[in-house]
Enzyme design. Structure first.
Site, mmCIF file in Angstrom:
data_model
loop_
_atom_site.group_PDB
_atom_site.id
_atom_site.type_symbol
_atom_site.label_atom_id
_atom_site.label_comp_id
_atom_site.label_asym_id
_atom_site.label_seq_id
_atom_site.Cartn_x
_atom_site.Cartn_y
_atom_site.Cartn_z
ATOM 1 N N HIS A 46 -3.170 0.512 -6.647
ATOM 2 C CA HIS A 46 -3.672 -1.004 -6.271
ATOM 3 C C HIS A 46 -3.495 -1.761 -7.549
ATOM 4 O O HIS A 46 -3.416 -1.090 -8.846
ATOM 5 C CB HIS A 46 -5.029 -0.542 -5.935
ATOM 6 C CG HIS A 46 -5.268 -0.098 -4.638
ATOM 7 N ND1 HIS A 46 -6.632 -0.527 -3.801
ATOM 8 C CD2 HIS A 46 -4.619 0.669 -3.952
ATOM 9 C CE1 HIS A 46 -6.275 0.155 -2.658
ATOM 10 N NE2 HIS A 46 -5.326 0.747 -2.748
ATOM 11 N N GLU A 48 -5.572 -3.312 -9.307
ATOM 12 C CA GLU A 48 -6.669 -3.285 -10.268
ATOM 13 C C GLU A 48 -6.475 -1.813 -11.270
ATOM 14 O O GLU A 48 -6.635 -1.905 -12.354
ATOM 15 C CB GLU A 48 -7.971 -3.363 -9.526
ATOM 16 C CG GLU A 48 -8.399 -4.324 -8.835
ATOM 17 C CD GLU A 48 -8.006 -4.365 -7.480
ATOM 18 O OE1 GLU A 48 -8.835 -4.840 -6.746
ATOM 19 O OE2 GLU A 48 -6.979 -3.790 -6.906
ATOM 20 N N CYS A 76 -11.684 -2.813 -3.586
ATOM 21 C CA CYS A 76 -12.129 -2.133 -2.557
ATOM 22 C C CYS A 76 -12.979 -0.954 -3.235
ATOM 23 O O CYS A 76 -13.346 -1.276 -4.586
ATOM 24 C CB CYS A 76 -10.899 -1.076 -2.212
ATOM 25 S SG CYS A 76 -10.145 -0.267 -3.320
ATOM 26 N N CYS A 79 -11.305 0.662 -6.247
ATOM 27 C CA CYS A 79 -11.036 -0.095 -7.438
ATOM 28 C C CYS A 79 -12.297 -0.482 -8.259
ATOM 29 O O CYS A 79 -12.531 -0.845 -9.392
ATOM 30 C CB CYS A 79 -10.123 -1.314 -7.114
ATOM 31 S SG CYS A 79 -8.528 -0.859 -6.546
#
Length: 141
Positions: A46, A48, A76, A79
């Site tokens: 992801h 992040e 999410c 993250c």
């Protein structure tokens, strides 16, 4: 947030979900990344997490105290956990994620860390949301 949006556009162009992240410390960008789950074939890629990994390398430390992360989509759970564990001081995000958001929307993990980040939500939300909407329209074709 504009720089994070540029990263999100890179993800979009690569066929990835268009999420971008930037990490700033002392007014300097130390990391920039976008979603790379498809290209890296990794659940962990992801935006992040990629940005945090880069910032750790740049600073030579796992602690990111005094850093601000700008993300085009609300983080999410994975993250948000990485943001909390890295001790990032501020989280700035664009679009809310009503299905998987873990900073304010679906679930609020922001208060679970020792020193949770200050959160600024909905920054340039319309621009961030438009890019995501465009991506999902393309996928559905």
């Amino acid at each position: 947030m504009e720089m994070a949006l540029l990263e999100a556009k890179k993800a979009f162009d690569a066929g990835e979900m268009p999420v971008g992240a930037i990490i700033v410390k002392d007014g300097q960008v130390i990391a920039r990344a976008h979603n790379m789950r498809e290209s890296k074939k990794s659940t962990l890629s992801h935006a992040e997490c990629e940005a945090i990994r880069i910032a750790n390398e740049v600073l030579g430390d796992w602690r990111l105290d005094g850093c601000t992360i700008y993300v085009t989509l609300e983080p999410c759970m994975m993250c948000m956990g990485a943001i909390l564990n890295s001790r990032i001081s501020e989280l700035v995000f664009g679009a809310y994620d009503l299905q998987k958001g873990a900073a304010e929307s679906r679930i609020d993990l922001s208060k679970t860390g020792e020193k949770p980040p200050v959160i600024y939500a909905g920054i340039k939300e319309d621009k961030c949301k438009r890019l995501l909407d465009r991506f999902f329209k393309e996928i559905r074709k």
